[in-house]
Enzyme design. Structure first.
Site, PDB file in Angstrom:
ATOM      1  N   HIS A 219       0.818  -1.199   0.000  1.00 19.25           N
ATOM      2  CA  HIS A 219       0.000   0.000   0.000  1.00 19.25           C
ATOM      3  C   HIS A 219       0.859   1.260   0.000  1.00 19.25           C
ATOM      4  O   HIS A 219       0.399   2.326  -0.388  1.00 19.25           O
ATOM      5  CB  HIS A 219      -0.981   0.013   1.179  1.00 19.25           C
ATOM      6  CG  HIS A 219      -0.403  -0.298   2.514  1.00 19.25           C
ATOM      7  ND1 HIS A 219      -0.463  -1.548   3.081  1.00 19.25           N
ATOM      8  CD2 HIS A 219       0.243   0.479   3.393  1.00 19.25           C
ATOM      9  CE1 HIS A 219       0.112  -1.518   4.263  1.00 19.25           C
ATOM     10  NE2 HIS A 219       0.549  -0.299   4.470  1.00 19.25           N
ATOM     11  N   ASP A 248       0.386  -7.613  -0.212  1.00 19.33           N
ATOM     12  CA  ASP A 248       0.761  -6.319   0.356  1.00 19.33           C
ATOM     13  C   ASP A 248       2.279  -6.184   0.414  1.00 19.33           C
ATOM     14  O   ASP A 248       2.882  -6.255   1.474  1.00 19.33           O
ATOM     15  CB  ASP A 248       0.153  -6.149   1.750  1.00 19.33           C
ATOM     16  CG  ASP A 248       0.170  -4.695   2.209  1.00 19.33           C
ATOM     17  OD1 ASP A 248       0.628  -3.837   1.438  1.00 19.33           O
ATOM     18  OD2 ASP A 248      -0.272  -4.422   3.336  1.00 19.33           O
ATOM     19  N   GLY A 335       2.207   4.379  14.745  1.00 17.33           N
ATOM     20  CA  GLY A 335       3.612   4.713  14.662  1.00 17.33           C
ATOM     21  C   GLY A 335       4.490   3.477  14.579  1.00 17.33           C
ATOM     22  O   GLY A 335       5.638   3.552  14.159  1.00 17.33           O
ATOM     23  N   SER A 337       3.729   1.259  12.653  1.00 15.93           N
ATOM     24  CA  SER A 337       3.329   0.782  11.342  1.00 15.93           C
ATOM     25  C   SER A 337       4.486   0.195  10.568  1.00 15.93           C
ATOM     26  O   SER A 337       5.505   0.834  10.360  1.00 15.93           O
ATOM     27  CB  SER A 337       2.694   1.919  10.544  1.00 15.93           C
ATOM     28  OG  SER A 337       3.516   3.048  10.576  1.00 15.93           O
ATOM     29  N   SER A 353       1.353  -5.650   7.704  1.00 15.06           N
ATOM     30  CA  SER A 353       0.296  -5.236   6.792  1.00 15.06           C
ATOM     31  C   SER A 353      -0.791  -4.471   7.528  1.00 15.06           C
ATOM     32  O   SER A 353      -1.200  -3.402   7.114  1.00 15.06           O
ATOM     33  CB  SER A 353      -0.313  -6.453   6.101  1.00 15.06           C
ATOM     34  OG  SER A 353      -1.382  -6.070   5.272  1.00 15.06           O
TER      35      SER A 353
END
Length: 467
Positions: A219, A248, A335, A337, A353
């Site tokens: 993404h 992903d 954060g 992530s 993901s």
């Protein structure tokens, strides 16, 4: 949140670049063969004590040997043993698995039964905020619904699960909501018409043409093409391939073909883990995730081949479905992530993901398998291996020893949360995390505001789920 700026052309050389509290090094005994009581049959068999990697390889061998009788397997981290599910009562099948060193458990549902159940869920219950994965420990499909699945949607999901029949699936609710995270290591930045976006680097790789490159979330690669190692900086890498939804992952090539990279993960306190190979995940094994918000955390793989239905942020009312993910109980927060998922012995396992929850109450986090990304892109990782261990090969970190501790031999079963789970700030590997996972630049939460996390809406809060 602040981030460390890295020299140009040396960006993302180490996965994770934030100073952190190092995890305690728990050096656990090496694996040795031992006699154990077969819990399933009540008979004494030669159940070998194994590391997770060894268990994965054995599972792959038995899957081929047992054929249709094989109904999944998992790693018993407490005993360091491989448990193999079989649906055939054929004594020869059982003895074959036992002689190979596995604990044999006879179960009701075959692999084909469980796959058929997942197919029914896909056809009748592809609802945003749902996920399902096969759990060999319960011999069922684990179906999860997040907090957004209510009313008619919940009723539809519940009735679909019930239609599968008794003993085929388990349905549970998640307190958070499923949103895509961002995969990676060091922070990387991009500019779009809608503003700045921020993601994180996953693992450095070599592209099929020999170019230096890195893997990150799909993404991110769909959201923006050119990426920098500093906010508002000049691009240093360009997306070569990006897949989302469905999968992903993205392969991003460094613009300077002389870029020097290394395959390491920052474990905090100046310690690093050398990434030497890619490995498939094994249910029950311990894995580590790095994050700039919550640091170094570990947990267990809880399911494989998971399907997650994210609410699309580009198509109103739509669904972005990602398949083939690794499901874990490793926590993550805004954060965090995209942190790299890896094993104690230096195996790259996944790219974050999405998921739900936080590191206070727990939750689910899903990862794109690195092996699948490497196979699809033709890239190689570490020592040049681009495949995982046959079967569900995972790293050898069945115990919770800190990854920073020369860890190839840590096979103990200590509580994963005890070693590194609480090392706040340990990882740098999730420094980034604001790019809208749903893959469209318009979804990059925040309208061009600072994505570094310093009070902007793009610090990951729009991409990760908080309670």
């Amino acid at each position: 949140m602040s981030h460390k700026r890295m020299p140009k052309r040396k960006a993302a050389i180490a996965v994770g670049g934030v100073a952190a509290l190092g995890a305690a090094a728990l050096l656990l005994p090496n694996a040795n063969a031992s006699q154990d009581k077969d819990q399933a049959s009540g008979t004494t068999g030669t159940a070998k004590t194994l590391k997770a990697t060894q268990a994965s390889n054995l599972a792959a061998q038995l899957q081929k040997a047992l054929g249709g009788a094989f109904a999944g397997s998992y790693f018993d981290s407490g005993k360091q043993q491989l448990v193999v599910n079989v649906v055939s009562g054929d004594n020869n099948v059982i003895q074959q698995a036992k002689k190979a060193g596995a604990v044999v458990r006879q179960v009701k549902n075959s692999t084909s039964d469980l796959k058929a159940a997942a197919g029914t869920l896909k056809a009748k219950a592809t609802i945003p905020g749902t996920s399902w994965a096969v759990d060999p420990r319960t011999d069922k499909v684990l179906v999860t619904a997040d907090s957004t699945v209510t009313g008619a949607k919940w009723n539809r999901l519940q009735s679909t699960v019930q239609s599968l029949g008794s003993g085929m699936a388990t349905l549970k609710k998640s307190a958070g909501s499923f949103k895509t995270f961002v995969a990676g290591g060091d922070a990387i930045f991009a500019q779009t018409q809608q503003g700045g976006v921020r993601c994180s680097l996953g693992f450095n790789v070599t592209a099929s043409d020999g170019s230096p490159a890195f893997l990150t979330a799909g993404h991110c690669g769909v959201a923006a093409k050119d990426w920098s190692d500093s906010q508002n900086g000049q691009p240093i890498a360009t997306v070569d391939q990006a897949k989302f939804p469905g999968n992903d992952f993205s392969l991003v090539k460094y613009n300077d073909k002389t870029t020097q990279t290394s395959s390491t993960v920052n474990a905090g306190n100046g310690q690093t883990v050398q990434i030497t190979q890619a490995a498939d995940a094994t249910v029950g094994e311990t894995v580590f995730r790095m994050g700039s918000t919550t640091g170094l955390h570990n947990g267990q793989v809880t399911g494989l081949d998971a399907t997650v239905n994210f609410a699309s942020e580009t198509v109103p009312g739509g669904t972005d479905t990602v398949n083939g993910l690794i499901q874990t109980n490793v926590c993550a927060e805004a954060g965090d992530s995209g942190g790299s998922l890896f094993t104690q012995d230096g195996s790259a396992v996944g790219l974050t993901s999405g998921g739900s929850g936080d590191c206070t109450n727990g939750g689910e986090t899903f990862f794109q398998p690195v092996t699948a990304a490497l196979q699809a892109t033709g890239a190689t990782l570490g020592n040049g291996g681009n495949g995982g261990n046959a079967g569900n090969g995972a790293g050898d970190q069945s115990g919770s020893a800190a990854p920073s501790a020369s860890a190839g031999d840590q096979s103990g079963a200590a509580d994963p949360s005890a070693s590194a789970g609480d090392q706040s700030g340990a990882g740098g590997d999730q420094i980034g995390g604001s790019a809208d996972p749903s893959a469209s630049a318009s979804d990059q939460s925040g309208s061009g505001s600072d994505q570094s996390g310093a009070g902007s809406a793009n610090d990951g809060s729009s991409l990760t789920s908080t309670r």
